[in-house]
Scaffold this motif. Structure first.
Motif, PDB file in Angstrom:
ATOM      1  N   CYS A  69       0.693  -1.184   0.076  1.00  0.00           N
ATOM      2  CA  CYS A  69      -0.094  -0.004   0.095  1.00  0.00           C
ATOM      3  C   CYS A  69       0.929   1.121  -0.123  1.00  0.00           C
ATOM      4  CB  CYS A  69      -1.174   0.125   1.258  1.00  0.00           C
ATOM      5  SG  CYS A  69      -2.253  -1.168   1.300  1.00  0.00           S
ATOM      6  N   PHE A  70       1.892   1.334   0.891  1.00  0.00           N
ATOM      7  CA  PHE A  70       2.945   2.419   0.722  1.00  0.00           C
ATOM      8  C   PHE A  70       3.580   2.577  -0.576  1.00  0.00           C
ATOM      9  CE2 PHE A  70       7.230   3.839   1.302  1.00  0.00           C
ATOM     10  CZ  PHE A  70       6.985   5.212   2.116  1.00  0.00           C
ATOM     11  N   LEU A  71       4.062   1.570  -1.012  1.00  0.00           N
ATOM     12  CA  LEU A  71       4.604   1.532  -2.588  1.00  0.00           C
ATOM     13  C   LEU A  71       3.722   2.190  -3.298  1.00  0.00           C
ATOM     14  CD1 LEU A  71       6.946   0.718  -4.265  1.00  0.00           C
ATOM     15  CD2 LEU A  71       5.828  -1.232  -4.592  1.00  0.00           C
ATOM     16  N   LEU A  72       2.485   1.853  -3.413  1.00  0.00           N
ATOM     17  CA  LEU A  72       1.635   2.332  -4.521  1.00  0.00           C
ATOM     18  C   LEU A  72       1.144   3.861  -4.262  1.00  0.00           C
ATOM     19  CD1 LEU A  72      -0.308   2.009  -6.895  1.00  0.00           C
ATOM     20  CD2 LEU A  72      -2.123   1.298  -5.288  1.00  0.00           C
ATOM     21  N   GLY A  73       0.966   4.182  -2.948  1.00  0.00           N
ATOM     22  CA  GLY A  73       0.950   5.299  -2.576  1.00  0.00           C
ATOM     23  C   GLY A  73       1.891   6.382  -3.157  1.00  0.00           C
ATOM     24  N   VAL A  74       3.177   6.078  -2.829  1.00  0.00           N
ATOM     25  CA  VAL A  74       4.338   6.946  -3.387  1.00  0.00           C
ATOM     26  C   VAL A  74       4.407   6.878  -5.126  1.00  0.00           C
ATOM     27  CG1 VAL A  74       6.728   7.186  -3.560  1.00  0.00           C
ATOM     28  CG2 VAL A  74       5.658   6.428  -1.299  1.00  0.00           C
ATOM     29  N   LEU A  75       4.066   5.772  -5.527  1.00  0.00           N
ATOM     30  CA  LEU A  75       3.956   5.932  -6.982  1.00  0.00           C
ATOM     31  C   LEU A  75       2.960   6.701  -7.572  1.00  0.00           C
ATOM     32  CD1 LEU A  75       4.846   1.966  -7.813  1.00  0.00           C
ATOM     33  CD2 LEU A  75       6.282   3.838  -7.846  1.00  0.00           C
ATOM     34  N   GLU A  76       1.791   6.840  -7.064  1.00  0.00           N
ATOM     35  CA  GLU A  76       0.804   7.538  -7.326  1.00  0.00           C
ATOM     36  C   GLU A  76       1.081   9.093  -7.371  1.00  0.00           C
ATOM     37  OE1 GLU A  76      -3.242   4.849  -6.164  1.00  0.00           O
ATOM     38  OE2 GLU A  76      -2.457   6.513  -4.678  1.00  0.00           O
ATOM     39  N   LYS A  77       2.066   9.445  -6.655  1.00  0.00           N
ATOM     40  CA  LYS A  77       2.459  10.933  -6.363  1.00  0.00           C
ATOM     41  C   LYS A  77       3.390  11.231  -7.579  1.00  0.00           C
ATOM     42  CE  LYS A  77       1.459  11.321  -1.491  1.00  0.00           C
ATOM     43  NZ  LYS A  77       2.051  11.415  -0.014  1.00  0.00           N
ATOM     44  N   ILE A  78       4.359  10.148  -7.637  1.00  0.00           N
ATOM     45  CA  ILE A  78       5.487  10.557  -8.729  1.00  0.00           C
ATOM     46  C   ILE A  78       5.002  10.297  -9.980  1.00  0.00           C
ATOM     47  CG2 ILE A  78       7.669   9.350  -9.240  1.00  0.00           C
ATOM     48  CD1 ILE A  78       8.137   8.615  -6.691  1.00  0.00           C
ATOM     49  N   TYR A  79       4.128   9.345 -10.467  1.00  0.00           N
ATOM     50  CA  TYR A  79       3.608   8.909 -11.617  1.00  0.00           C
ATOM     51  C   TYR A  79       2.021   9.226 -11.993  1.00  0.00           C
ATOM     52  CZ  TYR A  79       8.184   6.607 -11.823  1.00  0.00           C
ATOM     53  OH  TYR A  79       9.433   6.327 -11.775  1.00  0.00           O
ATOM     54  N   PRO A  80       1.583  10.404 -11.740  1.00  0.00           N
ATOM     55  CA  PRO A  80       0.227  10.561 -11.569  1.00  0.00           C
ATOM     56  C   PRO A  80      -0.193  10.356 -13.042  1.00  0.00           C
ATOM     57  CG  PRO A  80       1.315  12.538 -11.823  1.00  0.00           C
ATOM     58  CD  PRO A  80       2.249  11.725 -11.469  1.00  0.00           C
ATOM     59  N   PHE A  81       0.327  10.191 -14.116  1.00  0.00           N
ATOM     60  CA  PHE A  81       0.012  10.021 -15.598  1.00  0.00           C
ATOM     61  C   PHE A  81       0.623   8.770 -16.318  1.00  0.00           C
ATOM     62  CE2 PHE A  81      -0.583  14.686 -14.715  1.00  0.00           C
ATOM     63  CZ  PHE A  81      -1.906  14.583 -14.576  1.00  0.00           C
ATOM     64  N   ARG A  82       0.645   7.691 -15.394  1.00  0.00           N
ATOM     65  CA  ARG A  82       1.189   6.579 -15.762  1.00  0.00           C
ATOM     66  C   ARG A  82       0.023   5.478 -15.411  1.00  0.00           C
ATOM     67  NH1 ARG A  82       5.533   6.739 -19.407  1.00  0.00           N
ATOM     68  NH2 ARG A  82       7.093   8.436 -18.453  1.00  0.00           N
ATOM     69  N   MET A  83       0.001   4.353 -16.071  1.00  0.00           N
ATOM     70  CA  MET A  83      -0.924   3.134 -15.711  1.00  0.00           C
ATOM     71  C   MET A  83      -0.334   2.413 -14.665  1.00  0.00           C
ATOM     72  SD  MET A  83      -2.130   1.518 -19.379  1.00  0.00           S
ATOM     73  CE  MET A  83      -0.532   1.340 -19.940  1.00  0.00           C
ATOM     74  N   LEU A  84      -1.086   2.559 -13.498  1.00  0.00           N
ATOM     75  CA  LEU A  84      -0.540   1.860 -12.203  1.00  0.00           C
ATOM     76  C   LEU A  84      -1.296   0.864 -11.734  1.00  0.00           C
ATOM     77  CD1 LEU A  84       0.320   5.139 -10.167  1.00  0.00           C
ATOM     78  CD2 LEU A  84       2.079   3.626 -11.104  1.00  0.00           C
ATOM     79  N   PRO A  85      -0.983  -0.222 -11.695  1.00  0.00           N
ATOM     80  CA  PRO A  85      -1.964  -1.371 -11.197  1.00  0.00           C
ATOM     81  C   PRO A  85      -2.540  -1.162  -9.953  1.00  0.00           C
ATOM     82  CG  PRO A  85       0.482  -2.042 -10.864  1.00  0.00           C
ATOM     83  CD  PRO A  85       0.647  -0.457 -11.237  1.00  0.00           C
ATOM     84  N   GLN A  86      -3.509  -1.859  -9.816  1.00  0.00           N
ATOM     85  CA  GLN A  86      -4.536  -1.852  -8.572  1.00  0.00           C
ATOM     86  C   GLN A  86      -4.068  -2.896  -7.616  1.00  0.00           C
ATOM     87  OE1 GLN A  86      -8.175  -2.645 -10.299  1.00  0.00           O
ATOM     88  NE2 GLN A  86      -8.967  -0.724  -9.711  1.00  0.00           N
ATOM     89  N   LEU A  87      -4.324  -2.560  -6.525  1.00  0.00           N
ATOM     90  CA  LEU A  87      -4.091  -3.605  -5.219  1.00  0.00           C
ATOM     91  C   LEU A  87      -5.106  -4.491  -4.949  1.00  0.00           C
ATOM     92  CD1 LEU A  87      -1.768  -1.615  -2.679  1.00  0.00           C
ATOM     93  CD2 LEU A  87      -1.090  -3.848  -4.137  1.00  0.00           C
ATOM     94  N   PRO A  88      -5.065  -5.580  -4.675  1.00  0.00           N
ATOM     95  CA  PRO A  88      -6.090  -6.339  -4.198  1.00  0.00           C
ATOM     96  C   PRO A  88      -6.828  -5.827  -2.956  1.00  0.00           C
ATOM     97  CG  PRO A  88      -4.297  -7.637  -3.589  1.00  0.00           C
ATOM     98  CD  PRO A  88      -3.822  -6.536  -4.573  1.00  0.00           C
ATOM     99  N   PRO A  89      -8.194  -5.772  -2.671  1.00  0.00           N
ATOM    100  CA  PRO A  89      -8.613  -5.243  -1.253  1.00  0.00           C
ATOM    101  C   PRO A  89      -8.348  -5.537  -0.046  1.00  0.00           C
ATOM    102  CG  PRO A  89     -10.208  -6.590  -2.489  1.00  0.00           C
ATOM    103  CD  PRO A  89      -8.992  -6.687  -3.432  1.00  0.00           C
ATOM    104  N   LYS A  90      -8.506  -4.490   0.775  1.00  0.00           N
ATOM    105  CA  LYS A  90      -8.154  -4.994   2.084  1.00  0.00           C
ATOM    106  C   LYS A  90      -9.425  -5.941   2.537  1.00  0.00           C
ATOM    107  CE  LYS A  90      -5.529  -0.736   3.275  1.00  0.00           C
ATOM    108  NZ  LYS A  90      -5.787   0.506   4.149  1.00  0.00           N
TER     109      LYS A  90
END
Length: 414
Positions: A69-90
């Protein structure tokens, strides 16, 4: 340690950048994941750890769900316009084995999507996530992690990038956006259907096992006939064992087929479904970005301040004698300074808008190249079906002469 994100745009040239797709396909890394042997925590608050193995980097680490979750959160800030994969739900409360199995497969798809992306795979944070042997939360406390978006390092932008963007980029994006929702629903439906097929194969395998056990038990029950000199019943009893053995072998083959379908075509369908969802979310983020509106606001503010500046300058030369000229000079300096700063900001926003278009173009190129993976998916699926069908045919064919040798003449049972 600084984990600033490198740019994925490369050097600016008049020639459009190309994804080296052949090399990219050859060097696709693969992440394998499993459960750590023991859960951590106290009583009902225990959490599951995941073993993350990178074949290309030859390293294995242990990570928690919160680390992903932390990894994806940082990537969303660095790459707002890249295709970021989804995480499975909590999930709140105690998770059962079925949920944990689905989550493990979802996390595996998440990590493989990251390392297969031609830009994201080189991000220092992702590299550290896969290679740092210590607990990730501990590593984070001692590391400076940059969340500056990838465009910041590209400013001021080379004018060549603007010429590389196709003239019909907006049309391409609109066509993709229009068909994505339908494609996603079709893929979700195909995943559901293939899941059902796989479960039916598992059920058939279990039924063959039950039938085999029943035949073996029947052979033991009927191995001795009530007619002392009867040989035919003994032959039938031996035949039950042989039929049971081949039926058991068919069960094993069907089990292998079910596993191959689950790990193969089902996961491949989900992978492509996830790719489509990531692209749709990217286009939705593009629609929500405020670059255009901010540029409009800055343009209007510059025009307004320019009018104020001209009026102030006119007042200095033709204003009343009792007005302090220094007051107008201070006002004109502030207005001129404000206009210059806003013009710089407008230029920056215009450049970011071009970078956005360029990045979107690179992303839809990457999406388009992934269509080749769809062809590979179906090639593998057909190959597995043929292999299983052939093995099942061979199994039943080898049983055919045995069942034809069983006693069939009624005189043999006199």
């Amino acid at each position: 340690m600084d984990t600033s994100a490198p740019s994925g745009l490369g050097e600016a040239t008049d020639e459009p950048p190309e994804l080296d797709v052949h090399l990219w396909f050859l060097n696709l890394g693969t992440i394998h994941m499993g459960f750590a042997p023991e859960k951590e925590g106290i009583f009902i608050f225990k959490h599951t750890n995941y073993v993350v193995e990178s074949k290309n980097r030859q390293c294995t680490v242990v990570r928690r769900y919160s680390d992903f979750c932390f990894l994806l959160g940082v990537l969303e800030k660095i790459y707002p316009f890249r295709m970021l994969p989804q995480l499975p739900p909590k999930r709140l409360g105690v998770a059962d084995e079925t949920f944990l199995g689905r989550r493990l497969r979802g996390l595996t798809r998440f990590m493989n999507a990251l390392i297969r992306h031609p830009v994201l795979r080189n991000n220092p944070l992702i590299v550290s996530f896969l290679t740092e042997p210590v607990e990730f939360a501990t590593w984070r406390k001692n590391t400076v992690i940059s969340t500056e978006d990838e465009f910041a390092s590209l400013l001021p932008m080379s004018a060549v990038l603007a010429r590389q963007i196709p003239a019909n980029i907006k049309l391409q994006l609109e066509l993709i956006k229009r068909r994505l929702p339908g494609s996603i629903e079709y893929y979700r439906g195909m995943v559901h259907v293939m899941d059902r097929i796989q479960k039916r194969i598992e059920t058939n395998a279990a039924d063959y096992t039950r039938f085999s056990l029943a035949l073996n038990a029947l052979a033991d029950c009927e191995k001795q006939c009530h007619v002392e000199e009867c040989y035919s019943c003994g032959q039938l009893s031996q035949g039950y064992n042989k039929i049971g053995s081949h039926t058991s072998q068919s069960s094993l083959l069907l089990e292998e087929q079910g596993i191959a379908i689950q790990q193969g075509v089902v996961e491949d369908l989900k992978r492509h479904r996830d790719l489509l969802v990531s692209l749709l979310e990217l286009l939705q983020r593009r629609d929500r970005n405020n670059f255009f509106f901010l540029s409009q606001t800055l343009t209007k503010r510059i025009e307004s301040n320019d009018i104020k500046l001209k009026n102030a300058q006119a007042s200095v030369t033709s204003g009343p004698q009792d007005v302090n000229p220094g007051q107008f000079e201070s006002m004109t300096e502030k207005l001129a300074s404000s206009i210059a700063a806003e013009q710089d900001e407008l230029k920056t926003q215009e450049q970011r808008s071009i970078l956005l278009q360029h990045t979107l173009w690179m992303e839809i190129m990457y999406y388009h190249k992934n269509q080749a993976q769809v062809a590979i998916m179906y090639q593998n699926f057909v190959h597995e079906q043929i292999k299983t069908s052939q093995r099942l045919t061979d199994n039943w064919s080898s049983l055919s002469p045995l069942v034809h040798d069983l006693p069939m003449e009624s005189n043999g049972f006199s």
